[in-house]
Design a protein around this motif. Sequence first.
Motif, mmCIF file in Angstrom:
data_model
loop_
_atom_site.group_PDB
_atom_site.id
_atom_site.type_symbol
_atom_site.label_atom_id
_atom_site.label_comp_id
_atom_site.label_asym_id
_atom_site.label_seq_id
_atom_site.Cartn_x
_atom_site.Cartn_y
_atom_site.Cartn_z
ATOM 1 N N VAL A 15 1.525 12.059 -2.054
ATOM 2 C CA VAL A 15 0.587 12.163 -3.175
ATOM 3 C C VAL A 15 1.246 11.675 -4.461
ATOM 4 C CG1 VAL A 15 -0.707 13.765 -4.639
ATOM 5 C CG2 VAL A 15 -0.776 14.020 -2.155
ATOM 6 N N SER A 16 2.497 12.078 -4.693
ATOM 7 C CA SER A 16 3.209 11.668 -5.911
ATOM 8 C C SER A 16 3.414 10.157 -5.950
ATOM 9 C CB SER A 16 4.565 12.378 -5.994
ATOM 10 O OG SER A 16 4.396 13.772 -6.146
ATOM 11 N N GLN A 17 3.802 9.556 -4.820
ATOM 12 C CA GLN A 17 3.986 8.103 -4.786
ATOM 13 C C GLN A 17 2.683 7.374 -5.099
ATOM 14 O OE1 GLN A 17 6.428 6.281 -1.599
ATOM 15 N NE2 GLN A 17 6.785 8.372 -0.902
ATOM 16 N N CYS A 18 1.597 7.879 -4.538
ATOM 17 C CA CYS A 18 0.291 7.248 -4.777
ATOM 18 C C CYS A 18 -0.102 7.344 -6.243
ATOM 19 C CB CYS A 18 -0.777 7.907 -3.909
ATOM 20 S SG CYS A 18 -0.647 7.506 -2.146
ATOM 21 N N LYS A 19 0.122 8.498 -6.861
ATOM 22 C CA LYS A 19 -0.279 8.714 -8.242
ATOM 23 C C LYS A 19 0.623 7.990 -9.239
ATOM 24 C CE LYS A 19 -1.468 12.758 -9.763
ATOM 25 N NZ LYS A 19 -2.756 12.369 -10.402
ATOM 26 N N ILE A 20 1.917 8.098 -9.059
ATOM 27 C CA ILE A 20 2.872 7.599 -10.045
ATOM 28 C C ILE A 20 3.105 6.097 -9.930
ATOM 29 C CG2 ILE A 20 5.279 7.709 -10.801
ATOM 30 C CD1 ILE A 20 5.286 10.651 -9.936
ATOM 31 N N SER A 21 3.203 5.590 -8.720
ATOM 32 C CA SER A 21 3.634 4.208 -8.528
ATOM 33 C C SER A 21 2.558 3.302 -7.945
ATOM 34 C CB SER A 21 4.869 4.180 -7.635
ATOM 35 O OG SER A 21 5.278 2.860 -7.387
ATOM 36 N N LEU A 22 2.130 3.570 -6.728
ATOM 37 C CA LEU A 22 1.278 2.628 -6.002
ATOM 38 C C LEU A 22 -0.039 2.347 -6.701
ATOM 39 C CD1 LEU A 22 1.892 3.857 -2.356
ATOM 40 C CD2 LEU A 22 2.927 1.931 -3.525
ATOM 41 N N SER A 23 -0.717 3.385 -7.182
ATOM 42 C CA SER A 23 -2.029 3.195 -7.791
ATOM 43 C C SER A 23 -1.949 2.385 -9.079
ATOM 44 C CB SER A 23 -2.681 4.555 -8.077
ATOM 45 O OG SER A 23 -1.951 5.283 -9.040
ATOM 46 N N LYS A 24 -0.765 2.266 -9.650
ATOM 47 C CA LYS A 24 -0.590 1.531 -10.912
ATOM 48 C C LYS A 24 -0.066 0.114 -10.694
ATOM 49 C CE LYS A 24 0.446 5.908 -13.245
ATOM 50 N NZ LYS A 24 -0.920 6.078 -13.779
ATOM 51 N N SER A 25 0.085 -0.283 -9.439
ATOM 52 C CA SER A 25 0.623 -1.602 -9.112
ATOM 53 C C SER A 25 -0.483 -2.436 -8.478
ATOM 54 C CB SER A 25 1.743 -1.449 -8.095
ATOM 55 O OG SER A 25 2.894 -2.076 -8.499
ATOM 56 N N THR A 26 -0.671 -3.658 -8.918
ATOM 57 C CA THR A 26 -1.676 -4.538 -8.327
ATOM 58 C C THR A 26 -1.419 -4.711 -6.839
ATOM 59 O OG1 THR A 26 -1.867 -5.736 -10.411
ATOM 60 C CG2 THR A 26 -2.735 -6.825 -8.445
ATOM 61 N N ASP A 27 -2.443 -4.465 -6.065
ATOM 62 C CA ASP A 27 -2.326 -4.545 -4.606
ATOM 63 C C ASP A 27 -1.268 -3.601 -4.047
ATOM 64 O OD1 ASP A 27 -4.311 -6.401 -3.686
ATOM 65 O OD2 ASP A 27 -3.211 -7.956 -4.725
ATOM 66 N N TYR A 28 -0.887 -2.602 -4.841
ATOM 67 C CA TYR A 28 0.138 -1.634 -4.423
ATOM 68 C C TYR A 28 1.455 -2.319 -4.108
ATOM 69 C CZ TYR A 28 -4.389 0.540 -3.446
ATOM 70 O OH TYR A 28 -5.681 0.965 -3.541
ATOM 71 N N TYR A 29 1.628 -3.553 -4.607
ATOM 72 C CA TYR A 29 2.793 -4.364 -4.250
ATOM 73 C C TYR A 29 3.993 -4.009 -5.118
ATOM 74 C CZ TYR A 29 5.179 -8.555 -2.539
ATOM 75 O OH TYR A 29 6.039 -9.411 -1.938
ATOM 76 N N ALA A 30 5.133 -3.871 -4.518
ATOM 77 C CA ALA A 30 6.349 -3.483 -5.249
ATOM 78 C C ALA A 30 6.870 -4.665 -6.062
ATOM 79 C CB ALA A 30 7.417 -3.011 -4.269
#
Length: 239
Positions: A15-30
């Motif tokens: 949940v934290s990864q989805c909220k903090i990082s992935l959801s804020k990255s285009t296409d969830y791409y690193a």
Amino acid sequence: MGDVYPMDIVKASIVSQCKISLSKSTDYYANKVWDINLNRGIDNKGSQCWPFYLESYTALAGMQAGFYEDAMDIMKHIQLVHLRKGWTWTQNLWNPSDITYMTAPVTWFSTDVLAGAGINIPRKELRLAPIVTGDKAINIPLFYPNFWGVVVADPQKKSITLKITKKYGKERISFNKVISEPAGLSASEKREIEIKEFVVEEGKTLDLSQYWDRIVDNRLEAPVLPEANKHDFRYVTIN
């Protein structure tokens, strides 16, 4: 063997990864490693945070923890990044290019996770706990060095089978126990089912329909990524 971390901690982490990082990255791409627009690396020297590891370390781990929809979404969008560039098979972990790396397509292992599958040949154990989300039958291929097979799970008929499509080598392989660890449940909640010995031979089918309720019992979570800001962080008390 049990969970590396307690399941509630794993779920809180996803949940934290989805909220903090992935959801804020285009296409969830690193984008920490490679800037798609600038076409150059932007990572810190000596750091190797590879985009495709999101599939194995986040998506597939999340799927096992019950975050099925988020996991599928992450894998889809990572592939879309490459498809827009015209790359399909050739993939590189540290930057998109026409160079590939043998373990880049970690989605190869997605079928194992989707089926909750694994084998322990010396102990004659077959692990099976397919994720079934709708009312239509699903077909999940499995590939092992000694044999290939297809798991078919039909929720309307409550039928589940494993058909052996290919057998390799002369070693006799058989199973007399099925272990089910449904997605979203901790390893301590696994189910062990003794079965009549099944010998792996090309064309044979193992019917486990009578154990449907023990094998197919996923505890799936609501997706976080589509509306991550509406989901609360999860807090875990560690004693």
